[in-house]
Design a protein around this motif. Structure first.
Motif, PDB file in Angstrom:
ATOM      1  N   ILE A  12      36.762  39.995  42.883  1.00  0.00           N
ATOM      2  CA  ILE A  12      36.845  41.422  42.551  1.00  0.00           C
ATOM      3  C   ILE A  12      38.041  42.051  43.256  1.00  0.00           C
ATOM      4  O   ILE A  12      38.816  42.797  42.656  1.00  0.00           O
ATOM      5  N   ILE A  23      37.038  46.730  37.427  1.00  0.00           N
ATOM      6  CA  ILE A  23      35.913  45.797  37.381  1.00  0.00           C
ATOM      7  C   ILE A  23      34.631  46.568  37.665  1.00  0.00           C
ATOM      8  O   ILE A  23      34.573  47.393  38.572  1.00  0.00           O
ATOM      9  N   ASN A  30      34.818  49.540  40.253  1.00  0.00           N
ATOM     10  CA  ASN A  30      35.914  49.319  41.201  1.00  0.00           C
ATOM     11  C   ASN A  30      37.220  49.540  40.449  1.00  0.00           C
ATOM     12  O   ASN A  30      37.591  48.754  39.594  1.00  0.00           O
TER      13      ASN A  30
END
Length: 99
Positions: A12, A23, A30
């Motif tokens: 991530i 994401i 995020n």
């Protein structure tokens, strides 16, 4: 931290910060805009950098009884700092700094 969670965390991080992809995981979004971008390294060899063309040595435009403000900010691994000061008729009348 279990290895599979650490791997997911790193994936991530790379997707968001390096690849600048948004994401979503378990309802949490995020976004690349939530993270600061790394400062690009110097792209010119330091000895070839002509500082004389980058800094003005002429006196700034001033009027009588003018109030001028100057600001500055910087960031290091130790934190972010900023400051400002004000001049009136060439004399400092106000100054503030945060380290």
């Amino acid at each position: 931290m279990p290895l599979h969670l650490k791997a997911q965390q790193e994936a991530i991080f790379i997707n968001v910060t390096c690849l600048r992809k948004e994401i979503e995981l378990e309802g949490l979004s995020n976004k690349p805009s939530d993270y600061e971008e790394k400062v690009k390294s110097l792209t010119i060899y330091p000895s070839l950098f002509n500082i004389r063309n980058q800094i003005s040595t002429t006196e700034p435009y001033k009027e009588d009884n003018s109030l001028m403000f100057f600001t500055d900010g910087s960031k290091t691994e130790m934190g972010t700092g900023c400051s400002y000061c004000a001049f009136e008729n060439g004399s400092k009348v106000l100054e503030w700094m945060k380290n």
